[in-house]
Design an enzyme around this catalytic site. Structure first.
Site, PDB file in Angstrom:
ATOM      1  N   GLU A  67      41.385  56.006  51.689  1.00 22.97           N
ATOM      2  CA  GLU A  67      41.423  55.280  50.184  1.00 22.97           C
ATOM      3  C   GLU A  67      42.703  54.170  50.487  1.00 22.97           C
ATOM      4  OE1 GLU A  67      43.269  55.377  45.643  1.00 22.97           O
ATOM      5  OE2 GLU A  67      42.082  57.099  46.575  1.00 22.97           O
ATOM      6  N   GLU A  92      48.987  52.340  52.166  1.00 19.83           N
ATOM      7  CA  GLU A  92      49.560  51.674  51.076  1.00 19.83           C
ATOM      8  C   GLU A  92      50.874  50.802  51.861  1.00 19.83           C
ATOM      9  OE1 GLU A  92      50.838  49.688  48.290  1.00 19.83           O
ATOM     10  OE2 GLU A  92      49.094  51.035  47.749  1.00 19.83           O
ATOM     11  N   ASP A 119      49.022  48.074  57.027  1.00 21.90           N
ATOM     12  CA  ASP A 119      47.740  47.058  56.709  1.00 21.90           C
ATOM     13  C   ASP A 119      46.659  48.084  57.045  1.00 21.90           C
ATOM     14  OD1 ASP A 119      45.713  45.215  56.618  1.00 21.90           O
ATOM     15  OD2 ASP A 119      46.962  43.987  57.815  1.00 21.90           O
ATOM     16  N   ASP A 141      44.731  44.020  45.050  1.00 24.37           N
ATOM     17  CA  ASP A 141      45.131  42.724  44.635  1.00 24.37           C
ATOM     18  C   ASP A 141      44.208  41.706  44.671  1.00 24.37           C
ATOM     19  OD1 ASP A 141      46.540  40.295  44.328  1.00 24.37           O
ATOM     20  OD2 ASP A 141      48.305  41.097  45.116  1.00 24.37           O
ATOM     21  N   LYS A 145      43.369  32.882  42.875  1.00 20.73           N
ATOM     22  CA  LYS A 145      43.237  31.450  43.215  1.00 20.73           C
ATOM     23  C   LYS A 145      42.575  31.237  44.479  1.00 20.73           C
ATOM     24  CE  LYS A 145      47.827  30.265  41.174  1.00 20.73           C
ATOM     25  NZ  LYS A 145      49.218  29.852  41.704  1.00 20.73           N
ATOM     26  N   ASP A 177      38.694  44.984  38.280  1.00 19.26           N
ATOM     27  CA  ASP A 177      38.749  44.291  36.820  1.00 19.26           C
ATOM     28  C   ASP A 177      38.662  42.886  36.466  1.00 19.26           C
ATOM     29  OD1 ASP A 177      41.992  44.100  35.779  1.00 19.26           O
ATOM     30  OD2 ASP A 177      41.521  45.283  37.282  1.00 19.26           O
TER      31      ASP A 177
END
Length: 236
Positions: A67, A92, A119, A141, A145, A177
């Protein structure tokens, strides 16, 4: 839609991550777990990988899953508890997320989770071929932009690494989302010759898959009126 992948195709993607590594100050107990428990669970990707990732775990592990960016660890912990014979690697970069999952691991005596504080692209580069049965990327994330799209985890290079480390018929699951990142991911993955999108009807991507554990971020998105997409892809 185009990507900013400019690295030579003959070289593996090592990636980079951006943003805050640490947020709120850790509680004393969290800080103690970071110092004492995390080293025991950390996968050291600076050393050569074992030929079989099951060797990272105690005996009795049948397969291994990854994950990426587990946040507070809600989904990863639930999966590990539900599937004690599967080994889970959670990656993470944020210290606070790592501290939160360590508290849960200690409290519930979870034995089948290993952790990487860094990473995930480097972890994929490190892992041996056909060593993972599934990769989950949940509410990453979005970097909304356009000039930041190159920072999104889903890129041609990372997908190439996924095809290398997944077993035949292995799965990549993606939850997001943010509409632009969902479209970005569908465009990248469906044009890859290695993956097939498993959706047969709209509810297959509008609704969570069976036994999905909603994350804290997912609940926040729902409260704020954003609908997530739940995408499942299988390696051909």
């Amino acid at each position: 839609m185009t990507t900013d992948d400019t690295t030579d195709d003959s070289k593996r993607y090592t990636g980079s991550f951006f943003g805050r590594r640490k947020g709120h100050k850790l509680r004393d107990h969290q800080a103690g777990l970071m110092a004492e428990l995390l080293p025991a669970l950390t996968v050291d990707i600076t050393q050569p990988a074992p030929d079989d990732l099951r060797k990272l775990f105690d005996a009795g592990i049948d397969t291994v899953r990854l994950e990426i960016g587990f946040g507070g660890g809600e989904h990863l912990v639930a999966e590990a508890l539900a599937h004690p014979h599967i080994g889970f690697i959670g990656c993470e970069p944020y210290i606070n997320g790592m501290a939160k999952i360590l508290v849960q691991i200690e409290a519930q005596n979870i034995r089948n989770i290993r952790l990487v504080a860094g990473d995930a692209a480097e972890l994929l580069n490190w892992a041996p071929a056909q060593s993972l049965t599934r990769i989950d990327l949940i509410h990453p994330d979005p970097w909304p932009k356009k000039r930041h799209w190159k920072r999104r985890f889903v890129q041609d290079k990372t997908l190439t690494e996924m095809t290398r480390v997944l077993v035949p018929q292995g799965e990549f699951r993606f939850v997001c989302d943010i509409e632009s990142y969902v479209a970005w991911t569908l465009w990248h993955v469906t044009r890859s010759p290695a993956f097939v999108w498993l959706a047969e009807r709209a509810d297959d991507w509008r609704l969570p898959w069976p036994n999905y554990t909603m994350t804290r971020y997912g609940r926040k998105a729902t409260r704020e009126g954003r609908k997530a997409a739940y995408l499942m892809f299988r390696l051909k």
